[in-house]
Write a protein that holds these residues in place. Structure first.
Motif, PDB file in Angstrom:
ATOM      1  N   HIS A 189      -1.186  10.240   1.955  1.00 55.06           N
ATOM      2  CA  HIS A 189      -1.500   9.280   3.002  1.00 55.06           C
ATOM      3  C   HIS A 189      -1.959   7.969   2.359  1.00 55.06           C
ATOM      4  CE1 HIS A 189      -1.275  12.516   5.978  1.00 55.06           C
ATOM      5  NE2 HIS A 189      -2.037  13.230   5.169  1.00 55.06           N
ATOM      6  N   PRO A 190      -1.816   6.848   3.054  1.00 54.89           N
ATOM      7  CA  PRO A 190      -2.248   5.567   2.479  1.00 54.89           C
ATOM      8  C   PRO A 190      -3.752   5.474   2.254  1.00 54.89           C
ATOM      9  CG  PRO A 190      -0.710   5.229   4.297  1.00 54.89           C
ATOM     10  CD  PRO A 190      -1.107   6.681   4.324  1.00 54.89           C
ATOM     11  N   ALA A 191      -4.541   6.120   3.115  1.00 49.61           N
ATOM     12  CA  ALA A 191      -5.997   5.958   3.031  1.00 49.61           C
ATOM     13  C   ALA A 191      -6.571   6.360   1.669  1.00 49.61           C
ATOM     14  CB  ALA A 191      -6.679   6.734   4.151  1.00 49.61           C
ATOM     15  N   PRO A 192      -6.197   7.510   1.072  1.00 53.23           N
ATOM     16  CA  PRO A 192      -6.771   7.855  -0.233  1.00 53.23           C
ATOM     17  C   PRO A 192      -6.417   6.880  -1.343  1.00 53.23           C
ATOM     18  CG  PRO A 192      -5.800   9.792   0.814  1.00 53.23           C
ATOM     19  CD  PRO A 192      -5.372   8.605   1.610  1.00 53.23           C
ATOM     20  N   ALA A 193      -5.363   6.068  -1.149  1.00 47.93           N
ATOM     21  CA  ALA A 193      -4.972   5.121  -2.193  1.00 47.93           C
ATOM     22  C   ALA A 193      -5.806   3.853  -2.159  1.00 47.93           C
ATOM     23  CB  ALA A 193      -3.494   4.763  -2.050  1.00 47.93           C
ATOM     24  N   GLN A 194      -6.464   3.552  -1.035  1.00 51.03           N
ATOM     25  CA  GLN A 194      -7.194   2.295  -0.897  1.00 51.03           C
ATOM     26  C   GLN A 194      -8.346   2.135  -1.891  1.00 51.03           C
ATOM     27  OE1 GLN A 194      -8.152   2.271   3.280  1.00 51.03           O
ATOM     28  NE2 GLN A 194      -6.253   1.200   3.825  1.00 51.03           N
ATOM     29  N   PRO A 195      -9.147   3.194  -2.186  1.00 49.18           N
ATOM     30  CA  PRO A 195     -10.240   2.997  -3.150  1.00 49.18           C
ATOM     31  C   PRO A 195      -9.764   2.631  -4.546  1.00 49.18           C
ATOM     32  CG  PRO A 195     -10.604   4.981  -1.843  1.00 49.18           C
ATOM     33  CD  PRO A 195      -9.214   4.521  -1.553  1.00 49.18           C
TER      34      PRO A 195
ATOM     35  N   LEU B  60       0.824  -1.209   0.000  1.00 50.62           N
ATOM     36  CA  LEU B  60       0.000   0.000   0.000  1.00 50.62           C
ATOM     37  C   LEU B  60       0.859   1.260   0.000  1.00 50.62           C
ATOM     38  CD1 LEU B  60      -2.808   1.204   0.046  1.00 50.62           C
ATOM     39  CD2 LEU B  60      -2.802   1.036   2.542  1.00 50.62           C
ATOM     40  N   ASP B  61       1.984   1.255   0.727  1.00 47.34           N
ATOM     41  CA  ASP B  61       2.827   2.444   0.736  1.00 47.34           C
ATOM     42  C   ASP B  61       3.468   2.684  -0.627  1.00 47.34           C
ATOM     43  OD1 ASP B  61       4.368   0.141   1.069  1.00 47.34           O
ATOM     44  OD2 ASP B  61       6.003   1.254   2.010  1.00 47.34           O
ATOM     45  N   GLU B  62       3.768   1.615  -1.360  1.00 44.19           N
ATOM     46  CA  GLU B  62       4.304   1.773  -2.721  1.00 44.19           C
ATOM     47  C   GLU B  62       3.248   2.343  -3.660  1.00 44.19           C
ATOM     48  OE1 GLU B  62       7.475  -1.984  -2.563  1.00 44.19           O
ATOM     49  OE2 GLU B  62       5.487  -2.225  -3.459  1.00 44.19           O
ATOM     50  N   ILE B  63       2.026   1.833  -3.548  1.00 41.72           N
ATOM     51  CA  ILE B  63       0.938   2.336  -4.397  1.00 41.72           C
ATOM     52  C   ILE B  63       0.639   3.783  -4.063  1.00 41.72           C
ATOM     53  CG2 ILE B  63      -1.504   2.033  -4.956  1.00 41.72           C
ATOM     54  CD1 ILE B  63      -1.074  -0.976  -4.332  1.00 41.72           C
TER      55      ILE B  63
END
Length: 311
Positions: free
Chosen positions: A277-283, A266-269
């Motif tokens: 932040h990691p949260a906006p990348a999750q969707p 997730l940190d790479e994505i």
């Protein structure tokens, strides 16, 4: 709120009759109603501040709340408990899931491209994961495709491009405020070389400093706009006979999902998408069905655990 949801405006501009009850369809969606409520609250708050509206109206609009219900990144840097005004009248806006563009759809659109510039655009969206505003805002100086560019003042290794938020004459704008270095693979490098040769053949050394410019219609050499990129993807999808919506943002979702399916964390994505932040990348993550199946099969069965002496 009920009035906003179920009261239509007639074609002549007059207010219609409230249409509500079992089976009645709202005339305005949740998002539209929320925006209207936000505007009304702002207008009344301004009126209260200027003494035009009484102060008790503020109590009708807001209730006192603390910051514990906010996401961590929205609480600020203070460590103590803080209080805020929370709007009383709200609608729960449904979450609209954005699907990813599949690799098969990307390949189909790529085959419909009629020039090197359009092929590069498809790859920048699907293999680099840029937003269409970021693609339209790229400049020639943003590409560092040497294996080692330290002599040019760039400390990053390998082929890459720099995403920079800046003012552009074509209205392109990077949503992310931060600038970051984005690695690119050999497909993007090859497409870039072919486009540079195509551009030089048609414009020579002229044209805008923007990377992507008009090569086949006037005004020649002017920057490609974000809307033109959207029109291109829509046309390629139609020519390829693709069913369902295909948009640049879905191609960005496909890029992030491919990185995850290939084992990306997730940190790479998050870094590759230019997120803070990691949260906006999750969707953006849409696991492939095969990866979900493999995740389930990796869980040991009770029989295997018993054989190892574990209960």
């Amino acid at each position: 709120m009920v009035w906003l949801q179920y009261t239509p405006i007639e074609p002549d501009g007059s207010i219609g009759t409230v249409r509500m009850g079992p089976g009645a369809e709202p005339v305005r969606g949740e998002r539209r109603v929320k925006r209207i409520l936000t505007g009304v609250r702002g207008f009344l708050t301004h009126a209260i501040r200027d003494g035009v509206a009484p102060k008790w109206v503020l109590v009708v609009l807001y209730e006192l709340a603390d910051t514990r219900s906010l996401p961590e990144e929205a609480r600020g840097e203070g460590t103590g408990l803080a209080y805020r005004l929370k709007a009383r009248h709200r609608l729960q806006e449904p979450v609209s899931a954005v699907d990813r563009t599949s690799d098969e759809q990307v390949v189909a659109m790529f085959r419909e491209c009629r020039n090197a510039r359009d092929r590069l655009i498809v790859l920048l969206l699907s293999r680099v994961g840029l937003r269409w505003g970021q693609v339209a805002g790229l400049r020639r100086e943003d590409f560092h495709l040497l294996m080692d560019s330290r002599a040019l003042g760039c400390a990053s290794e390998g082929a890459r491009l720099h995403v920079v938020r800046r003012e552009n004459s074509n209205g392109a704008w990077s949503k992310s405020q931060r600038r970051w270095v984005q690695p690119v693979n050999f497909l993007v490098v090859q497409a870039f070389d072919q486009y540079v040769a195509e551009r030089h053949e048609r414009l020579g050394a002229g044209g805008s400093d923007s990377l992507l410019v008009n090569l086949f219609r006037a005004p020649l050499g002017s920057p490609v706009t974000p809307d033109a990129i959207g029109d291109l993807i829509e046309a390629l999808a139609a020519w390829a006979g693709l069913e369902g919506p295909v948009a640049p943002h879905r191609m960005r979702h496909g890029f992030a999902s491919n990185v995850a399916d290939a084992g990306g964390t997730l940190d790479e994505i998050q870094a590759l998408l230019g997120q803070n932040h990691p949260a906006p990348a999750q969707p953006y993550l849409h696991p492939a069905p095969t990866r979900l199946r493999e995740a389930v099969e990796r869980v040991a069965s009770p029989r295997e655990l018993t054989a190892e002496g574990t209960r």
